[in-house]
Scaffold this motif. Structure first.
Motif, PDB file in Angstrom:
ATOM      1  N   PRO A   1       0.792  -1.231   0.000  1.00  0.00           N
ATOM      2  CA  PRO A   1       0.000   0.000   0.000  1.00  0.00           C
ATOM      3  C   PRO A   1       0.825   1.282   0.000  1.00  0.00           C
ATOM      4  O   PRO A   1       0.272   2.367  -0.113  1.00  0.00           O
ATOM      5  N   ARG A   2       2.130   1.175   0.113  1.00  0.00           N
ATOM      6  CA  ARG A   2       3.017   2.339   0.145  1.00  0.00           C
ATOM      7  C   ARG A   2       4.442   1.884  -0.098  1.00  0.00           C
ATOM      8  O   ARG A   2       4.726   0.704  -0.112  1.00  0.00           O
ATOM      9  N   TYR A   3       5.340   2.859  -0.232  1.00  0.00           N
ATOM     10  CA  TYR A   3       6.755   2.512  -0.348  1.00  0.00           C
ATOM     11  C   TYR A   3       7.245   1.950   0.988  1.00  0.00           C
ATOM     12  O   TYR A   3       6.641   2.207   2.029  1.00  0.00           O
ATOM     13  N   VAL A   4       8.294   1.195   0.945  1.00  0.00           N
ATOM     14  CA  VAL A   4       8.825   0.568   2.140  1.00  0.00           C
ATOM     15  C   VAL A   4      10.275   1.012   2.322  1.00  0.00           C
ATOM     16  O   VAL A   4      11.071   0.883   1.384  1.00  0.00           O
ATOM     17  N   VAL A   5      10.579   1.541   3.477  1.00  0.00           N
ATOM     18  CA  VAL A   5      11.941   1.966   3.781  1.00  0.00           C
ATOM     19  C   VAL A   5      12.643   0.890   4.599  1.00  0.00           C
ATOM     20  O   VAL A   5      13.787   0.518   4.306  1.00  0.00           O
TER      21      VAL A   5
END
Length: 160
Positions: A153-157
């Motif tokens: 659902p979003r970028y992952v750091v």
């Protein structure tokens, strides 16, 4: 397998996710063996099932794990929307692979909360680990995080 071995394995799992939830990348790295062949791979279940080596994170050596710590803490610092995570895991299976080495399979669930936002499910999946256990404790030799979602659902750091 004795209770001390299982406790050591569970302890390294707990230290691993506690470090991630605290965004303590040095603590995360400390849960891995110092052996040069140590690895961390984060891959989608779809790619895993198809035998594709395309991974979200592919740290196939201790040096690459160390690079990941530098990238997150130095290169990316301040460049992404802050978020918190909460990891939950459940050990499903543990088998001796060789003396002092154990293949461990665990479910995981990760909830994430962006700064000022609402908590949502980031992903779920399975850890496939090779854990080294010695009289001083346990360390991850290999961690393969296979996540269920086809798209996150979003970028992952941070690693899983």
């Amino acid at each position: 397998m004795n209770a001390d071995t299982l406790n050591a394995i569970d302890a390294v799992q707990t230290r691993h996710i506690a470090a991630l939830d605290a965004q303590d990348m040095a603590g995360w790295l400390a849960t891995f063996s110092s052996d040069p062949a140590t690895s961390y791979i984060c891959i989608s279940a779809e790619n895993e099932q198809r035998g594709l080596s395309i991974a979200l994170m592919l740290d196939d050596s201790r040096a690459r794990l160390e690079d990941r710590v530098s990238i997150v803490t130095k290169v990316w610092a301040g460049t992404y929307q802050a978020y918190r995570t909460r990891h939950f895991f459940q050990r499903l299976d543990c088998r001796e692979a060789a003396p002092g080495r154990f293949e461990v399979v665990s479910n995981f669930l990760i909830v994430m909360t962006p700064e000022g936002g609402v908590s949502t499910l980031l992903t779920s999946g399975i850890y496939r680990d090779l854990v080294e256990v010695s009289p001083t404790g346990a360390l991850l030799r290999q961690r393969r995080a296979v996540y269920d979602a086809d798209a996150l659902p979003r970028y992952v750091v941070f690693p899983f």
